[in-house]
Design a protein around this motif. Structure first.
Motif, short mmCIF file in Angstrom:
data_model
loop_
_atom_site.label_atom_id
_atom_site.label_comp_id
_atom_site.label_asym_id
_atom_site.label_seq_id
_atom_site.Cartn_x
_atom_site.Cartn_y
_atom_site.Cartn_z
N ARG A 54 19.98 84.01 104.90
CA ARG A 54 18.89 84.97 104.97
C ARG A 54 19.04 85.89 106.18
NH1 ARG A 54 15.49 85.64 100.44
NH2 ARG A 54 15.62 83.70 99.26
N HIS A 106 21.46 88.53 105.26
CA HIS A 106 20.76 89.47 104.36
C HIS A 106 19.88 90.42 105.16
CE1 HIS A 106 18.69 90.80 100.70
NE2 HIS A 106 17.54 90.54 101.29
N ALA A 107 19.17 89.89 106.15
CA ALA A 107 18.31 90.73 106.99
C ALA A 107 19.13 91.70 107.82
CB ALA A 107 17.45 89.85 107.89
N ASP A 112 12.63 83.10 108.03
CA ASP A 112 12.33 84.02 106.94
C ASP A 112 10.83 83.95 106.64
OD1 ASP A 112 12.09 85.50 104.64
OD2 ASP A 112 13.84 84.62 103.65
N GLN A 138 20.04 94.51 105.59
CA GLN A 138 18.88 95.38 105.38
C GLN A 138 18.64 96.27 106.60
OE1 GLN A 138 15.95 92.29 104.38
NE2 GLN A 138 15.74 93.22 102.35
N ALA A 139 18.69 95.65 107.80
CA ALA A 139 18.43 96.41 109.02
C ALA A 139 19.50 97.47 109.27
CB ALA A 139 18.33 95.46 110.22
N ALA A 143 21.34 99.03 106.91
CA ALA A 143 21.65 99.81 105.70
C ALA A 143 21.99 101.25 106.05
CB ALA A 143 20.46 99.77 104.75
N GLU A 156 20.52 89.09 96.91
CA GLU A 156 21.31 89.00 98.15
C GLU A 156 22.05 90.31 98.37
OE1 GLU A 156 24.35 85.86 100.37
OE2 GLU A 156 23.81 85.57 98.25
N MET A 157 21.85 90.91 99.53
CA MET A 157 22.36 92.25 99.78
C MET A 157 23.82 92.29 100.23
SD MET A 157 20.40 95.20 101.93
CE MET A 157 21.03 96.86 102.07
N PRO A 162 13.67 90.28 110.47
CA PRO A 162 13.98 91.68 110.80
C PRO A 162 14.15 91.92 112.30
CG PRO A 162 12.26 91.58 109.14
CD PRO A 162 12.46 90.17 109.62
#
Length: 379
Positions: free
Chosen positions: A21, A24-25, A178, A28-29, A31, A59-60, A365
């Motif tokens: 996770r 993944h965060a 998370d 996202q942060a 991107a 899942e990114m 995040p």
């Protein structure tokens, strides 16, 4: 157009989907600025049996399965040729969630191309001296490293003057929690209590989550509960060598105690929500002190009041959002538990403080952004 920076993050614990996770965060942060890839074992031995690589929906980062050898012993585990080929793909940063002193840590130092910044993450909060080949592995890995992440203030304090670490850039960052999974859910907690055969109008539930071993302070917790003046219920979740001793204690307490083992990680938030107070009575030994107290940040994220000992990282994690009690001081633990049993308003004050602390310091995040800022500083 400037290309995105490329990050490869890897570790044997990534075989479990929830352990990715943070990656993944980070994706996202970052991107649009960072391209994130995760390398994880195809399978790994677990406490309850072998674990096959667990994807999770949405899942990114790109997920790349890799082989591992000798996974039964983490200190001597090695990665297979799949990872060596992956490391040649051209990375700006390689983030190694393996300790520098294990053989896999040295392996990464040897395989990572010189143009990539290699960053180790460590939980080691005692100034240990390792025998060969682990001492050699640590020195070799740190000579190659561009920086390291200390998973807590006590880790930083233990290693900042250690040979090999002292001149490297370092960031003190928690692994985080998370808050989409760990959040207040009264109904989930009520379902767990119902499944345990408990009524909603019973006494407050005092909880423990973690390994059933002596250094987690379970005997202190049992003694403190036995001496408490106020009525209580106890929910002990986890597994380990002390299970028989705990079940014998539970049998003497009739309906007041539940011992629950084999809870999968995705069900842990519901069990935390079934608690009114979580206790983390960890006790320092000659070779161990609490390195994080993940159960504390998970409980705080679920809106549960916490009591922690003063072992290792716990006071830094709890801050002013819970009660800190001297480790092994059974009488002090009894007083703290009695206070929270009788004072529901204070439980709510601590629960609210815990939610705020998690949001400011431990939410993924926040932790992800701190990782990216550190990686960027190394470039």
């Amino acid at each position: 157009m400037t290309r995105p920076l490329r990050l490869l993050t890897l570790g044997h614990s990534y075989v479990v989907g929830t352990n990715r996770r943070l990656a993944h965060a980070i994706a996202q942060a970052g991107a649009g600025e960072w391209e994130v890839t995760v390398a994880a074992p195809k399978a790994f031995p677990g406490d309850l049996g072998p674990i096959a690589l667990e994807p999770f929906p949405g899942e990114m980062p790109r997920l790349v399965p890799v082989s591992v050898h000798g996974a039964g012993r983490v200190h001597t585990m090695r990665y297979g040729r799949h990872l060596r080929a992956l490391l040649r793909e051209g990375w700006d940063v390689v983030h190694c969630w393996e300790e520098p002193f294990v053989l896999a840590g040295a392996q990464l130092a040897a395989w990572t191309p010189p143009e990539a910044r290699l960053v180790y993450a460590t939980f080691q909060n005692l100034p240990k001296r390792y025998p060969p080949p682990f001492a050699w592995a640590e020195r070799y890995a740190l000579r190659r490293a561009a920086g390291w992440v200390a998973f807590g203030a006590t880790v930083h304090d233990a290693l900042r003057v250690r040979r090999g670490y002292e001149h490297l850039p370092v960031a003190v960052i928690s692994p985080g929690v998370d808050t989409e999974l760990f959040r207040p859910e009264a109904q989930a907690g009520a379902r767990v209590r119902h499944s345990l055969g408990w009524r909603e109008d019973g006494p407050p539930v005092i909880g423990f989550l973690g390994r059933f071993v002596a250094e987690k302070g379970l005997r202190t917790l049992i003694g403190a509960l036995d001496a408490a003046r106020e009525p209580w219920r106890a929910l002990i979740v986890g597994g380990g060598a002390m299970e028989g001793e705990l079940r014998a204690w539970a049998a003497r307490r009739e309906d007041a105690v539940r011992i629950v083992t084999g809870v999968p990680h995705h069900d842990v938030p519901a069990y935390l929500n079934a608690m009114d107070v979580l206790c983390a009575p960890s006790q320092t030994t000659a070779r161990w002190m609490e390195q994080l107290g993940r159960m504390l940040i998970e409980a705080m994220a679920c809106g549960v009041a916490v009591i922690g000992s003063d072992s290792g990282e716990i006071p830094h994690v709890v801050g002013d959002a819970g009660m800190i009690v001297a480790e092994a001081d059974e009488a002090a633990w009894t007083r703290a538990i009695d206070r929270l049993l009788v004072d529901a308003a204070y439980r709510h004050v601590l629960a609210d403080a815990g939610l705020r602390r998690v949001g400011a310091h431990f939410a993924l995040p926040v932790v992800a952004r701190r990782h990216l800022d550190f990686f960027q500083s190394l470039l």
